[in-house]
Design a protein around this motif. Sequence first.
Motif, PDB file in Angstrom:
ATOM      1  N   ALA A  19       1.034  19.631  -5.099  1.00  0.00           N
ATOM      2  CA  ALA A  19       2.247  18.804  -5.022  1.00  0.00           C
ATOM      3  C   ALA A  19       1.893  17.579  -4.196  1.00  0.00           C
ATOM      4  CB  ALA A  19       3.377  19.576  -4.365  1.00  0.00           C
ATOM      5  N   GLU A  20       1.904  16.418  -4.841  1.00  0.00           N
ATOM      6  CA  GLU A  20       1.565  15.164  -4.149  1.00  0.00           C
ATOM      7  C   GLU A  20       2.839  14.642  -3.472  1.00  0.00           C
ATOM      8  OE1 GLU A  20       0.038  13.001  -2.703  1.00  0.00           O
ATOM      9  OE2 GLU A  20      -0.476  11.193  -3.818  1.00  0.00           O
ATOM     10  N   ILE A  21       2.959  14.924  -2.179  1.00  0.00           N
ATOM     11  CA  ILE A  21       4.113  14.396  -1.433  1.00  0.00           C
ATOM     12  C   ILE A  21       3.902  12.900  -1.212  1.00  0.00           C
ATOM     13  CG2 ILE A  21       5.339  14.503   0.779  1.00  0.00           C
ATOM     14  CD1 ILE A  21       4.888  17.541   0.734  1.00  0.00           C
ATOM     15  N   PHE A  49      -0.848  14.573   1.128  1.00  0.00           N
ATOM     16  CA  PHE A  49      -0.276  13.335   1.649  1.00  0.00           C
ATOM     17  C   PHE A  49      -1.261  12.206   1.366  1.00  0.00           C
ATOM     18  CE2 PHE A  49       1.991  16.742   3.579  1.00  0.00           C
ATOM     19  CZ  PHE A  49       3.265  16.253   3.787  1.00  0.00           C
ATOM     20  N   GLN A  50      -0.980  11.007   1.858  1.00  0.00           N
ATOM     21  CA  GLN A  50      -1.903   9.870   1.704  1.00  0.00           C
ATOM     22  C   GLN A  50      -2.167   9.331   3.095  1.00  0.00           C
ATOM     23  OE1 GLN A  50      -0.119   6.992  -0.994  1.00  0.00           O
ATOM     24  NE2 GLN A  50       0.170   8.536  -2.571  1.00  0.00           N
ATOM     25  N   LYS A  51      -3.447   9.287   3.480  1.00  0.00           N
ATOM     26  CA  LYS A  51      -3.779   8.803   4.829  1.00  0.00           C
ATOM     27  C   LYS A  51      -4.476   7.451   4.746  1.00  0.00           C
ATOM     28  CE  LYS A  51      -3.988   8.892   9.219  1.00  0.00           C
ATOM     29  NZ  LYS A  51      -2.928   7.943   9.572  1.00  0.00           N
ATOM     30  N   GLU A  66       4.531 -10.944   1.865  1.00  0.00           N
ATOM     31  CA  GLU A  66       5.924 -10.492   1.752  1.00  0.00           C
ATOM     32  C   GLU A  66       5.997  -9.382   0.724  1.00  0.00           C
ATOM     33  OE1 GLU A  66       9.884 -13.047   1.764  1.00  0.00           O
ATOM     34  OE2 GLU A  66       8.227 -13.980   0.672  1.00  0.00           O
ATOM     35  N   TYR A  67       6.758  -8.340   0.983  1.00  0.00           N
ATOM     36  CA  TYR A  67       6.915  -7.289  -0.034  1.00  0.00           C
ATOM     37  C   TYR A  67       8.345  -7.328  -0.523  1.00  0.00           C
ATOM     38  CZ  TYR A  67       6.139  -2.791  -2.417  1.00  0.00           C
ATOM     39  OH  TYR A  67       6.008  -1.801  -3.364  1.00  0.00           O
ATOM     40  N   ILE A  68       8.533  -8.017  -1.641  1.00  0.00           N
ATOM     41  CA  ILE A  68       9.887  -8.139  -2.190  1.00  0.00           C
ATOM     42  C   ILE A  68      10.033  -7.086  -3.280  1.00  0.00           C
ATOM     43  CG2 ILE A  68      11.537  -9.688  -3.329  1.00  0.00           C
ATOM     44  CD1 ILE A  68       9.801 -12.002  -2.134  1.00  0.00           C
ATOM     45  N   THR A  76       7.139  -7.247   5.243  1.00  0.00           N
ATOM     46  CA  THR A  76       5.785  -7.470   4.738  1.00  0.00           C
ATOM     47  C   THR A  76       5.250  -6.129   4.206  1.00  0.00           C
ATOM     48  OG1 THR A  76       4.734  -6.892   6.821  1.00  0.00           O
ATOM     49  CG2 THR A  76       5.346  -9.213   6.505  1.00  0.00           C
ATOM     50  N   TYR A  77       4.151  -6.222   3.409  1.00  0.00           N
ATOM     51  CA  TYR A  77       3.569  -4.987   2.878  1.00  0.00           C
ATOM     52  C   TYR A  77       3.049  -4.121   4.027  1.00  0.00           C
ATOM     53  CZ  TYR A  77       1.567  -1.968  -0.678  1.00  0.00           C
ATOM     54  OH  TYR A  77       1.298  -0.883  -1.497  1.00  0.00           O
ATOM     55  N   GLY A  78       2.531  -4.788   5.074  1.00  0.00           N
ATOM     56  CA  GLY A  78       2.033  -4.055   6.242  1.00  0.00           C
ATOM     57  C   GLY A  78       3.147  -3.285   6.947  1.00  0.00           C
ATOM     58  N   GLY A 213      -1.183  13.451 -13.001  1.00  0.00           N
ATOM     59  CA  GLY A 213      -0.281  12.803 -13.967  1.00  0.00           C
ATOM     60  C   GLY A 213       0.822  12.010 -13.297  1.00  0.00           C
ATOM     61  N   HIS A 214       1.190  10.899 -13.953  1.00  0.00           N
ATOM     62  CA  HIS A 214       2.293  10.077 -13.448  1.00  0.00           C
ATOM     63  C   HIS A 214       3.366   9.871 -14.520  1.00  0.00           C
ATOM     64  CE1 HIS A 214      -0.090   9.318  -9.912  1.00  0.00           C
ATOM     65  NE2 HIS A 214      -1.075   8.834 -10.626  1.00  0.00           N
ATOM     66  N   GLU A 215       3.339  10.736 -15.546  1.00  0.00           N
ATOM     67  CA  GLU A 215       4.334  10.606 -16.611  1.00  0.00           C
ATOM     68  C   GLU A 215       5.649  11.274 -16.203  1.00  0.00           C
ATOM     69  OE1 GLU A 215       1.774  12.656 -16.600  1.00  0.00           O
ATOM     70  OE2 GLU A 215       2.484  14.645 -17.158  1.00  0.00           O
ATOM     71  N   ASN A 309      -4.163  -4.553  -9.640  1.00  0.00           N
ATOM     72  CA  ASN A 309      -4.000  -5.818  -8.894  1.00  0.00           C
ATOM     73  C   ASN A 309      -3.429  -5.577  -7.505  1.00  0.00           C
ATOM     74  OD1 ASN A 309      -4.982  -7.217 -11.037  1.00  0.00           O
ATOM     75  ND2 ASN A 309      -2.969  -7.664 -11.919  1.00  0.00           N
ATOM     76  N   LYS A 310      -2.532  -4.579  -7.410  1.00  0.00           N
ATOM     77  CA  LYS A 310      -1.879  -4.331  -6.124  1.00  0.00           C
ATOM     78  C   LYS A 310      -2.760  -3.505  -5.182  1.00  0.00           C
ATOM     79  CE  LYS A 310       2.544  -2.220  -4.763  1.00  0.00           C
ATOM     80  NZ  LYS A 310       3.502  -1.210  -5.255  1.00  0.00           N
ATOM     81  N   LEU A 311      -3.450  -2.482  -5.730  1.00  0.00           N
ATOM     82  CA  LEU A 311      -4.126  -1.518  -4.836  1.00  0.00           C
ATOM     83  C   LEU A 311      -5.614  -1.319  -5.120  1.00  0.00           C
ATOM     84  CD1 LEU A 311      -1.251   1.099  -4.606  1.00  0.00           C
ATOM     85  CD2 LEU A 311      -2.022  -0.433  -2.800  1.00  0.00           C
TER      86      LEU A 311
END
Length: 372
Positions: A19-21, A49-51, A66-68, A76-78, A213-215, A309-311
């Motif tokens: 289970a990816e929390i 989790f994601q570290k 900026e993270y809009i 901000t994204y940070g 999976g991300h579906e 592009n983002k990550l």
Amino acid sequence: MLLNDIISGNEVDSVYIIAEIGQNHQGCVETAKKMILEAKKAGCHCVKFQKSDLPTKFTRSALDREYISDHAWGKTYGEHKEYLEFSKDQYLQLQAHCKELNVDFTASAMDERSLQFLADLNVPFIKIGSGDANNFPLLKKAANLNLPLVISTGMQTMQTVERIVQTMRESGKEDYALMHCVSSYPTDPEDCSLELISVLRRRFPNVAIGYSGHELGVVISQAAVLLGARIVERHFTLDKNQKGSDHRCSLEPQELKALTTAITNFKLSSVPMYPQEIVQKLNGGEELEAALQHVESKTILPCELPCRNKLGKSIVAARNLNKGYRLQLADMAIKVSEPSGLTAEDYVDLVGKELADNIGEDEPILGSSIIN
Ligand SMILES: CC(=O)N[C@H](C=O)[C@@H](O)[C@H](O)[C@H](O)COP(=O)(O)O
Ligand SMILES: C=C(OP(=O)(O)O)C(=O)O
């Protein structure tokens, strides 16, 4: 069940379910603890989790942008990422909670400092997410730890997957698994490219193959298992309608339970089923057929470009570098950069190349920065 049994091939008819929390805990440890309990009740073997160590994973300008977004937890994204990041003390609390509930606890290591952080916590395995599947220095460091690895392959070509396997071989690493993954949230059925699970199994018969999976829904992940995936990872949420980029393509507790129950009830063998048999067995409609359609080869899909592009990781200067200087490995770092630069997998090829311009620390190295 232990991940090691799957990776070593001792459990060919079992599936390890993660289970990816991730960051669906909304930055709240109590919510994370509740999610761990629900994931355990749903029949998962592991919560993940994601570290990230933010200045190691991202450049200054990537953090300052900026993270809009409706899903932003900061201006901000940070600030957004900081809000979602747990401290060491919080990780220790979550690890202790998992121990009490008898469920495996781990995280993806999103940079070298986080890799060491997780190794020090002595997690049962380390996940390398798709954003780092072409980050070969990180992969090598991970392979040299005495811990199993689960490596996702979203946003990568088959050539890069070949290089991952070669890197593991050169490091003498045998206890690792590769996850088929498409990094698009949610992934449309026709992009799920499940046939690549069979392709990976045939190409790397000694490597355990899984599916991240991300579906939407659970049928496509069930089909992944019938094709031979022996590790399944799905994002998990208590409520899909919450704020946050991943909730929509996550499974709620009753869906996760439906998935683990269906998988547990399959009579699996080392011989996977054919797509047509799978469609019949799962009573699948057009969406399942689309997910099982023939795929020529593993490529970076157009639907993965926003995530890439983002990550996706770029090569950046590790310190201020002057025009005319010839690059050495120690001059370069691999980070998410804004704007992006040359892709992480070019890292070694850049050694000895002469710089056409001055490049400041944390700035991306571009094709035009190099004199050929
Ligand atoms: C590629 C990768 O790391 N993907 C992760 C795992 O699937 C995601 O959970 C991202 O962390 C998430 O979608 C980012 O969302 P935001 O940018 O809103 O924090
Ligand atoms: C990005 C991740 O996973 P995946 O690439 O499997 O979606 C992760 O585990 O952090």
